[in-house]
Every structure is written in C-alpha cells, then in structure tokens.
Design a protein around this motif. Sequence first.
Motif, PDB file in Angstrom:
ATOM      1  N   ARG A   1       0.817  -1.207   0.000  1.00  0.00           N
ATOM      2  CA  ARG A   1       0.000   0.000   0.000  1.00  0.00           C
ATOM      3  C   ARG A   1       0.857   1.266   0.000  1.00  0.00           C
ATOM      4  O   ARG A   1       2.002   1.258   0.446  1.00  0.00           O
ATOM      5  CB  ARG A   1      -0.929   0.015   1.226  1.00  0.00           C
ATOM      6  N   HIS A   2       0.235   2.346  -0.498  1.00  0.00           N
ATOM      7  CA  HIS A   2       0.817   3.671  -0.383  1.00  0.00           C
ATOM      8  C   HIS A   2       0.710   4.135   1.072  1.00  0.00           C
ATOM      9  O   HIS A   2       0.014   3.518   1.891  1.00  0.00           O
ATOM     10  CB  HIS A   2       0.060   4.670  -1.277  1.00  0.00           C
ATOM     11  N   LYS A   3       1.373   5.222   1.381  1.00  0.00           N
ATOM     12  CA  LYS A   3       1.314   5.767   2.738  1.00  0.00           C
ATOM     13  C   LYS A   3      -0.098   6.164   3.126  1.00  0.00           C
ATOM     14  O   LYS A   3      -0.457   6.147   4.311  1.00  0.00           O
ATOM     15  CB  LYS A   3       2.255   6.965   2.857  1.00  0.00           C
ATOM     16  N   ASP A   4      -0.933   6.522   2.133  1.00  0.00           N
ATOM     17  CA  ASP A   4      -2.309   6.903   2.451  1.00  0.00           C
ATOM     18  C   ASP A   4      -3.236   5.704   2.591  1.00  0.00           C
ATOM     19  O   ASP A   4      -4.442   5.862   2.806  1.00  0.00           O
ATOM     20  CB  ASP A   4      -2.858   7.872   1.394  1.00  0.00           C
ATOM     21  N   GLY A   5      -2.687   4.483   2.447  1.00  0.00           N
ATOM     22  CA  GLY A   5      -3.468   3.273   2.631  1.00  0.00           C
ATOM     23  C   GLY A   5      -4.029   2.672   1.365  1.00  0.00           C
ATOM     24  O   GLY A   5      -4.542   1.550   1.385  1.00  0.00           O
ATOM     25  N   SER A   6      -3.941   3.378   0.245  1.00  0.00           N
ATOM     26  CA  SER A   6      -4.444   2.837  -1.017  1.00  0.00           C
ATOM     27  C   SER A   6      -3.510   1.748  -1.533  1.00  0.00           C
ATOM     28  O   SER A   6      -2.300   1.762  -1.284  1.00  0.00           O
ATOM     29  CB  SER A   6      -4.585   3.951  -2.059  1.00  0.00           C
TER      30      SER A   6
ATOM     31  N   ARG B   1      -1.131  -0.544  -3.790  1.00  0.00           N
ATOM     32  CA  ARG B   1      -0.121  -0.312  -4.821  1.00  0.00           C
ATOM     33  C   ARG B   1      -0.426  -1.199  -6.016  1.00  0.00           C
ATOM     34  O   ARG B   1       0.180  -2.251  -6.218  1.00  0.00           O
ATOM     35  CB  ARG B   1       1.282  -0.590  -4.276  1.00  0.00           C
TER      36      ARG B   1
ATOM     37  N   GLU C   1      12.184   2.116  -3.158  1.00  0.00           N
ATOM     38  CA  GLU C   1      11.139   1.999  -2.145  1.00  0.00           C
ATOM     39  C   GLU C   1      11.699   1.524  -0.815  1.00  0.00           C
ATOM     40  O   GLU C   1      12.847   1.104  -0.716  1.00  0.00           O
ATOM     41  CB  GLU C   1      10.045   1.026  -2.628  1.00  0.00           C
ATOM     42  N   SER C   2      10.862   1.575   0.219  1.00  0.00           N
ATOM     43  CA  SER C   2      11.295   1.185   1.564  1.00  0.00           C
ATOM     44  C   SER C   2      11.532  -0.314   1.648  1.00  0.00           C
ATOM     45  O   SER C   2      10.986  -1.096   0.860  1.00  0.00           O
ATOM     46  CB  SER C   2      10.239   1.596   2.587  1.00  0.00           C
TER      47      SER C   2
ATOM     48  N   LEU D   1       8.265  -2.253   2.154  1.00  0.00           N
ATOM     49  CA  LEU D   1       7.479  -2.469   0.944  1.00  0.00           C
ATOM     50  C   LEU D   1       8.112  -3.541   0.067  1.00  0.00           C
ATOM     51  O   LEU D   1       7.412  -4.385  -0.509  1.00  0.00           O
ATOM     52  CB  LEU D   1       7.348  -1.169   0.160  1.00  0.00           C
TER      53      LEU D   1
END
Length: 344
Positions: free
Chosen positions: A291-296, A298, A320-321, A324
């Motif tokens: 997921r993105h940081k906003d929860g959506s 990927r 990326e982290s 992730l």
Amino acid sequence: MAEPTYTFVPETVLKRDVFSETIVGHLAEDPARKVVLRKLDEVPLWARPLARYLAKREVNGLIAVAGVEGVPEMLRSDRVGILRGWSEGTPLQLAKPTDAEWYRDARRLLRDMRARGVTHNDIAKPQNWLRTPDGRAAVIDFQLAKVYRRKGLLFRIAAREDLRHLLKQKKRYAAKLLVPSEKKMLATKSLPSRIWMATGKRLYNFVTRRLMNWSDGEGTEDRIERDGPKIRAMLSEQTDIREVSMFPYALPARGVGIYVFVETSQSGAALRALLPEDMAELVQPVGALPRHKDGSVRNDILHLIATNRLDDLEHLLGSESEALRDAAAKIVASRLNLTDRVLR
C-alpha cells in the motif's frame, strides 16, 4: 585439480514454459554468489527433444564465448539443466540508454562474439540486452546462439543480422546517434531475413500460437470490465476478505485471463471454490497487500507481479522502503503466473 562444486539453492522462479523453468538462486558453497538455473528435467516428454536441442545450443554458445566481457559464465550442464552466473544489469526496455558509450560497448561485445565464431540470433528482444551498473553492455539468453567452425557466408549474414538488430535498439532509444551507414543497414534486410519473414516466420507463428497454444498477447479484451464487478461482489460477501485487486494477463493459451489478489486469511483453495472457474483464472490469497502511505493499494506493484514482469518490478522497487520490498517479495514467492508472455 578437482572440479569446483556448484550446489544450487533455488530462491525464485523467474519464468516457466514448455521448454524449461528459469530459477534464480545462489550457490550453497558461496551464498553471496547469485546464479541462474535453466531447469530441464521436468520438461514434458513431447517437448524434450527441442528443449535439449535449445539447451545444447546455449551450452555450446556460452562455452565458445567464455571470458568475453558481458556474457554469462556457464558453471554446469547436466540432466537437471544449465547453471550459469547471474548477469547484473537493467533490461534495455527499462534502461533506455541514450549515451553513445553503451552502444559502442554493445558493438564491441558483438565483435568479441564474432571473433569466437558465435552469433546470438535473438537480440532483437530488448530484454536480452542489459545495461550493467557501470554502464556497459551485456547480453543473455543464448538458446538460439550458433557456433560456426568456419566463418563463411552464413556466419557473415547472421553476424550482420545481430548488428542490424542492435541498431534497431539504437533507433528505438537513441535515434539521434545513428550515422548514415547505420541508417542504410537498418533499411536493408538480408535476403535470408526477408525469406524468413515471408515463410519461416509464418510457420513459427502457426506452431507456437496454434499447435503449442502460446499467446501473442493481443489486447486485454474487456474481461475486467465485464467480469470484475461480479468477482468483487462474490468475494465481498465473505467477512474475512478485506480487499480485492484484479488485473489482466496473457494466458498460456491464446487470450486474456484475470488474476485476482485477495487480502484475506483464507486459503487459495477456499477462494477458488467461491468463483466459477471461467470467471477468474488465477486467485492468490495475500496476507497484506502492498500500500501507499495513504493506505491505497499499490496496483502498480500488483500489476507487474500478475504479468510476471520481475525485471520491471525490481526496477520499480529500487527506491522503495525495505518494508514495501519485503511485502512484495512475499507475494512474488507465491505468485501464480510464471509465463513471460506480455500483453500488447
């Protein structure tokens, strides 16, 4: 002096077709050494003669170019398959080199191969070219390579076609670097190439697409739009299903399939039982979707996994982290599509 021992430890299946399974891993004797196995011992009986023929060409080609900078090192060949060194680099369709230095080095690589009497014969595919971390050229996949004992007319024609196919890559990614002589070569196909396109290519397409059911990946049709809402509705009835993501992918047989990722604790068999088989070909349960940081979700990551584009995925995840990357790695390890066919 004893021969070195190469014990292969598999990690990830890169792709699978009727002729082989390509697996990346490392050596038990040297865990830091990344290697690739083209596995042949589980090829279907009817495909073994051609699989072994292609493997023999690869082995002969790699032996002949041993020591050339930019080609894989062959480590072992036996009934299990062909073990070779990993070639570090970014595939050409992602690297898209625009610098003259890379193309000069690619021509140097072809000259070195030609000096050994070897033509590659499959470098029209950009995925067979790499840009190494230090900006040099490398080439992989020697299944169609040919070793010539004498550098006669056929050798010279094949070598010219290798160069012409390199120039096609140059035209695609760095057209401004083409000089007049290169433009002239691009405009002039050899006679055998013209004959192949008019005759052999058609036979090849008939055998691979009709008899062997390989997909040419033409179009995505409208299956996601047509069947997606039904799939989502059926799965959403389950209380322990948190999220559903769907993507088209090229079927091993001609056409387009639907790959469904389901964030749930249920098993794959349990999910499969919830859907008609003709509605979704592949259904993979996932403990946690990326997921993105906003929860959506990927979806860019999931789409690359669904279509088995691991080179593209590695490129995408490079910045990326670690969390992730770890989440994606878990999904990749259990992915259900192992073909390298792509949708166009």
